[in-house]
Each structure stands twice: as C-alpha cells, then as structure tokens.
Design a protein around this motif. Structure first.
Motif, PDB file in Angstrom:
ATOM      1  N   LEU A 180       0.820  -1.202   0.000  1.00 50.09           N
ATOM      2  CA  LEU A 180       0.000   0.000   0.000  1.00 50.09           C
ATOM      3  C   LEU A 180       0.855   1.253   0.000  1.00 50.09           C
ATOM      4  CD1 LEU A 180      -2.815  -1.000   2.521  1.00 50.09           C
ATOM      5  CD2 LEU A 180      -2.797  -1.195   0.030  1.00 50.09           C
ATOM      6  N   ALA A 181       0.372   2.273  -0.723  1.00 48.74           N
ATOM      7  CA  ALA A 181       1.144   3.515  -0.852  1.00 48.74           C
ATOM      8  C   ALA A 181       1.064   4.373   0.395  1.00 48.74           C
ATOM      9  CB  ALA A 181       0.630   4.308  -2.059  1.00 48.74           C
ATOM     10  N   VAL A 182      -0.008   4.229   1.184  1.00 45.41           N
ATOM     11  CA  VAL A 182      -0.204   5.047   2.389  1.00 45.41           C
ATOM     12  C   VAL A 182      -0.328   4.103   3.580  1.00 45.41           C
ATOM     13  CG1 VAL A 182      -1.605   6.814   3.503  1.00 45.41           C
ATOM     14  CG2 VAL A 182      -1.448   6.750   1.001  1.00 45.41           C
ATOM     15  N   PRO A 183       0.564   4.201   4.568  1.00 48.61           N
ATOM     16  CA  PRO A 183       0.461   3.289   5.723  1.00 48.61           C
ATOM     17  C   PRO A 183      -0.808   3.557   6.510  1.00 48.61           C
ATOM     18  CG  PRO A 183       2.107   4.994   6.128  1.00 48.61           C
ATOM     19  CD  PRO A 183       1.704   5.131   4.694  1.00 48.61           C
ATOM     20  N   PRO A 184      -1.437   2.509   7.050  1.00 49.37           N
ATOM     21  CA  PRO A 184      -2.682   2.705   7.812  1.00 49.37           C
ATOM     22  C   PRO A 184      -2.416   3.404   9.127  1.00 49.37           C
ATOM     23  CG  PRO A 184      -1.966   0.419   7.942  1.00 49.37           C
ATOM     24  CD  PRO A 184      -1.068   1.089   6.953  1.00 49.37           C
ATOM     25  N   PRO A 185      -3.415   4.089   9.672  1.00 49.17           N
ATOM     26  CA  PRO A 185      -3.240   4.781  10.951  1.00 49.17           C
ATOM     27  C   PRO A 185      -3.293   3.802  12.118  1.00 49.17           C
ATOM     28  CG  PRO A 185      -5.512   4.982  10.233  1.00 49.17           C
ATOM     29  CD  PRO A 185      -4.783   4.239   9.141  1.00 49.17           C
ATOM     30  N   ALA A 186      -2.790   4.241  13.256  1.00 46.73           N
ATOM     31  CA  ALA A 186      -2.999   3.488  14.502  1.00 46.73           C
ATOM     32  C   ALA A 186      -4.400   3.800  15.008  1.00 46.73           C
ATOM     33  CB  ALA A 186      -1.951   3.890  15.533  1.00 46.73           C
ATOM     34  N   TRP A 187      -4.972   2.880  15.786  1.00 47.45           N
ATOM     35  CA  TRP A 187      -6.326   3.114  16.290  1.00 47.45           C
ATOM     36  C   TRP A 187      -6.447   2.724  17.756  1.00 47.45           C
ATOM     37  CZ3 TRP A 187      -6.238   0.545  11.357  1.00 47.45           C
ATOM     38  CH2 TRP A 187      -5.888  -0.791  11.431  1.00 47.45           C
ATOM     39  N   PRO A 188      -5.608   3.271  18.645  1.00 44.94           N
ATOM     40  CA  PRO A 188      -5.747   2.938  20.071  1.00 44.94           C
ATOM     41  C   PRO A 188      -7.096   3.350  20.632  1.00 44.94           C
ATOM     42  CG  PRO A 188      -4.241   4.785  19.751  1.00 44.94           C
ATOM     43  CD  PRO A 188      -4.492   4.202  18.401  1.00 44.94           C
ATOM     44  N   GLY A 189      -7.710   4.385  20.065  1.00 47.55           N
ATOM     45  CA  GLY A 189      -9.011   4.819  20.561  1.00 47.55           C
ATOM     46  C   GLY A 189     -10.115   3.801  20.334  1.00 47.55           C
ATOM     47  N   ILE A 212      -9.877   6.205  10.147  1.00 48.62           N
ATOM     48  CA  ILE A 212      -9.804   5.138   9.146  1.00 48.62           C
ATOM     49  C   ILE A 212     -10.517   5.568   7.865  1.00 48.62           C
ATOM     50  CG2 ILE A 212     -10.478   2.758   8.639  1.00 48.62           C
ATOM     51  CD1 ILE A 212     -10.166   2.168  11.632  1.00 48.62           C
ATOM     52  N   THR A 213     -11.664   6.251   7.996  1.00 47.29           N
ATOM     53  CA  THR A 213     -12.361   6.777   6.818  1.00 47.29           C
ATOM     54  C   THR A 213     -11.443   7.719   6.039  1.00 47.29           C
ATOM     55  OG1 THR A 213     -14.481   6.626   7.978  1.00 47.29           O
ATOM     56  CG2 THR A 213     -14.389   8.057   6.052  1.00 47.29           C
TER      57      THR A 213
END
Length: 505
Positions: A294-303, A377-378
């Motif tokens: 993937l060209a854009v790494p996914p975000p972290a989602w601790p929330g 994530i959206t």
C-alpha cells in the motif's frame, strides 16, 4: 515513472454532490447543539433552523432503488412561505461515509411530482426514456426532521454546509430515529470535509455511515433496517493493480463493521455483534495481507481498543446464552427438577450480564475517542484512493503468492498445535486464511477452495472447545454454583482437541 491517480476534483461539478455523513450515537437535544456550537469552525457562524419533510417515490418493484437512484419531494418550513424542492439523486457502488453522488434539485410549485423538471436531469432520460416509469411512481416512505444548518467558510475558498438532522423515518407503519450530521462540500477539496469532521469529532461522538436516508427508508419499509450486515466482497477484476484492488476491498469490510455498529445502537440481536467483529477481523486480515504493497500506511487506532474489547466480551456472553448453555442444558439437568432450577438461574445471570455488557458497548460508541478513530480510518481510505500509484503490481499474481504464503504459515501452526495456545494460534491463522480467500477468490487457483474448506472446519472445531472453556470462565466470574462449574470443566476436558491430518491441502 510511477502512474498517478486521476486528479481529485477541487469542487463539486454541476449535478454532483460530495457529502460526508456522520451518525450521532447520542440523542439529539440542547446538549448536542451546545457541543456543536462550541466547535471553533461553527462558533463563528449563526445557524439556521428549518423543519424538513421529505416524501420518497419509487415504482412497486423499486426500479429506482435497483438503479441506485432516489427521487423525493421536499417541503422546507422556515422563515416565510414553505419551499418545495424536487430532487433526483444517483450513486455509484462505493461504500464510504464520504459519498460522491449525482444530484439534480429544482424548486417546484407544490407537493406533486413534475415530470418536465425531471426530464432536465440527464440520468432521468436514461432511466425513463418513454415515461412509463414516471407513470408507475408511488410514495414509499417519508422523513421528518428538524435541521440546524451552518454555512462554514474557510481559507482557500472552502465552503461547507453542516446540517444537523434530528427526527424520524416513517414507512409502512414503522418508525426509525434520525440523528446525524451531513457535511456537504460547496467549494474546495473533498479532504476539507474530513478535516472539519475531525474538529467536530473532538467534541461530539460520531460514527461514519455510508447508508443514506433513502437507503435506510427502503430498509425500514421492508422490515430489515437493523438486520445484520454480512460480508459482501466486491468482485476483484483479474487485471487490476494491487492499489486499485485495495480500496474497494477494505472499504466494504470497514463498512460491514460500522454498519453493524450503527444497528447495535438500537437493536439487541446477537448477530449484530458477531457481524461487527467479523467485519473488523476481515479488515485487519486484509490489511495484514495488503499492507506491504500500500502507498499510504494505515493509521494506529488505540481509541478503538476499548470498544473492541467490549465487543469481544459481549460476543462471549452472547454465544454462551444462545449456543453453549442451551446445548449443554439437557446433559446437566437429566430430568432432575432441582438441577433444572439451578441451570435456569445460571442462564438468567448470563442474560443479565449480556444486557449490561450491551449497554457498555453503546456507551463506548458515545465516546468521542471512538468516533475519532473510526473517522481516522475513513480519512485513510480516502487518502489511499487518491494516492499516487506505486509501480503496478498485478493483483492476481500478488494474491496467489501472498495467500499461498499464509497457507504455509497455517500448516506449520497446525503441526505445532500441541496445546491450547497452539490451537488458538492455528485457529486465528485459519480465520485469516478463510477471510482472505473469500475476499480474493476470483484471483486464486481452484485448490484455494479446499484450503478454505479445511480452514473453516478447523476454526469451527477449535471454536467449539474454546466456547465451552469460555462459558466456564464466565460462569466462575458470575459466581455460578460449584457443581455447575465442575460440570463445565468436565465437558471441556472431555472435548478432544481436533486432529487435522496434514493431507497436502
């Protein structure tokens, strides 16, 4: 040289609507309005209050809905005389809270549909070239809500309409609440909607929602509004690049997660919890598989973690209430009236715990941190779709290599599964293999069907043992009688660990 995606439009084109839809898990009211009014971008603008009534039309066989179109007459009551608007909307097959739809809206004289005005919309000429569809149109459902509207102007020529809608959908004698925010782009880049939504999400709990009011109205009319949403993997084109494959796959999985979360706000069906967790696990499994390309790494989602933990605990209670305990009840009771009363009391304690846990899940959905993570994530999915294309990797070759590698890891885990921890790891890998085969099936060799069948069987076998063990853990936590705990432990010990022969699949 890397290829680039088509440029993202900087403003909606004529006949187009770019909108971000956010459900609000908390009830509307004065407190919600105060929180929104405190958002810096909204605080500088005076809101307009309107009463809005919409009546939606379609043919008896829902010809418009099947073409992803919606037609309505809207009455807006505010200062002065009522205003009547006729609107035709069209949509593509995308599954995102940030939607790009066709929209053709014209003022009309009153509540009757006007065919001449419809003919001015290019899609209508395609949908109804001879007027037979218009003649068959009937009212389907209505929506009534109070709209509080802000027009926000930001630097760079950005203009966004923010609308808070609180009211209800009415269809076939049924009603469903509406409490949502719509952020419509008037001018500027679509990314501005997500930035403004991020400001709002710091003060108000939000839930990204792909379903429009029209879609929810049709579902309400059919009695399936809060039905669990199951996996609906898009068919991946064989010659697609990895980048082009990723966004529709991940969007569908994330939509399964959020749609079931939204239904959970008002419905108690245990399958909603299960399908929400399935959607999330499919999303995570696909990310593990797709991530390196993937060209854009996914975000972290601790929330999100508190919500995910609560969903897992609720699923354990639901499985115990609806599957494990009812299955084991005849063996424990064995015709003994006293034991029947004891077992009934244990089942009641499980149901009470599940009710409390379901309330905890709903409270977690009302936490701003949960909405911020979901909105993040959206935002990431939108950025992924707009990112410059990395050197094209044929999706078919890539999918075969990655799934085959995952299958080898699963085979090794099966061989090493000599204790409970090993069985659990093999089961998790079986789930990942199963989910990814289901998502990528058209790209995979025929033998992948056998891998899927065997992975599903192992998951079910180990899952049955795990459910029995977990019922015992929960029973101890709920202070069940010692004889019930001993019975559950004995059943778990009596379940032989599944033996899955390594037969080359």
């Amino acid at each position: 040289m890397s290829k680039r995606s088509p440029p993202v439009p900087t403003s909606p084109t004529p006949g187009a609507e770019i909108e971000l839809k956010l459900a609000l898990p908390a009830d509307g009211g004065a407190a919600l309005l105060r929180k929104l009014a405190a958002v810096p971008a909204l605080a500088r603008h005076k809101p307009v209050h309107q009463q809005v009534h919409n009546l939606y039309y379609d043919t008896p066989d829902q010809a418009l809905r099947r073409q992803r179109a919606a037609l309505r007459i809207r009455r807006v009551d505010g200062a002065g005389a009522p205003q009547w608007l006729q609107t035709l909307k069209t949509a593509d097959a995308g599954l995102s809270a940030l939607s790009r739809r066709g929209e053709w809206e014209v003022p009309v004289d009153g509540p009757a549909l006007q065919q001449d005005a419809l003919r001015e919309a290019p899609p209508w000429r395609r949908l109804d070239p001879d007027g037979t569809l218009f003649a068959a149109l009937k009212p389907c459902f209505s929506t009534d809500f109070e709209r509080t509207r802000w027009t926000v102007r930001l630097r760079g020529g950005i203009s966004i309409e923010v609308a808070l809608d609180v009211g209800q959908i009415v269809a076939e004698g049924r009603t469903a609440p509406v409490c949502e925010l719509e952020l419509e782009l008037l001018s500027g880049p679509p990314e501005a909607l997500l930035r403004l939504a991020g400001q709002i999400a710091r003060r108000v709990a939000v839930l990204p929602l792909s379903a429009s009011k029209a879609q929810r109205g049709f579902a309400l009319a059919q009695g399936v509004l809060d039905a669990p949403q199951r996996a609906r993997p898009p068919v991946p084109p064989r010659r697609a690049s990895l980048q082009a494959l990723a966004v529709p796959l991940l969007s569908e999985m994330f939509d399964q997660f959020t749609a079931n979360l939204h239904a959970l706000l008002g419905a108690d069906h245990p399958e909603l919890v299960h399908q929400a967790r399935v959607g999330w696990r499919r999303f995570r499994s696909a990310l593990r598989l797709l991530g390196p390309g993937l060209a854009v790494p996914p975000p972290a989602w601790p929330g999100l973690q508190p919500l995910l933990d609560l969903l897992g605990e609720l699923r354990d209670l639901d499985v115990a209430c609806t599957q494990t305990l009812p299955t084991l009840q005849p063996a424990y009771v064995a015709g003994d009236a006293r034991r029947a009363l004891t077992w009934a009391a244990v089942e009641q304690s499980f149901r009470a715990a599940a009710t409390l846990q379901r309330k905890a899940v709903r409270l977690a959905l009302q936490e701003p941190l949960t909405g911020q993570a979901l909105l993040g994530i959206t935002h990431w999915l939108e950025a992924l779709g707009a990112a410059p294309q990395v050197p094209a990797v044929p999706a078919r070759r890539w999918a075969r290599e990655r799934v085959a590698r995952l299958r080898l890891r699963w085979k090794k885990a099966r061989r090493d599964a000599v204790d409970a921890a090993g069985q659990h790891r093999a089961r998790l890998l079986a789930k990942r293999l199963r989910y990814n085969i289901e998502a990528l099936r058209p790209l995979l060799p025929e033998r992948a069907g056998r891998w899927h069948e065997r992975a599903s069987q192992l998951q079910a076998d180990v899952g049955a043992l795990r459910d029995t063990v977990q019922a015992g853990v929960l029973a101890a936590r709920l202070e069940a009688p010692p004889e019930v705990l001993a019975f559950l432990r004995g059943v778990a010990v009596g379940l032989e660990p599944p033996v899955v022969p390594d037969d080359g699949v």
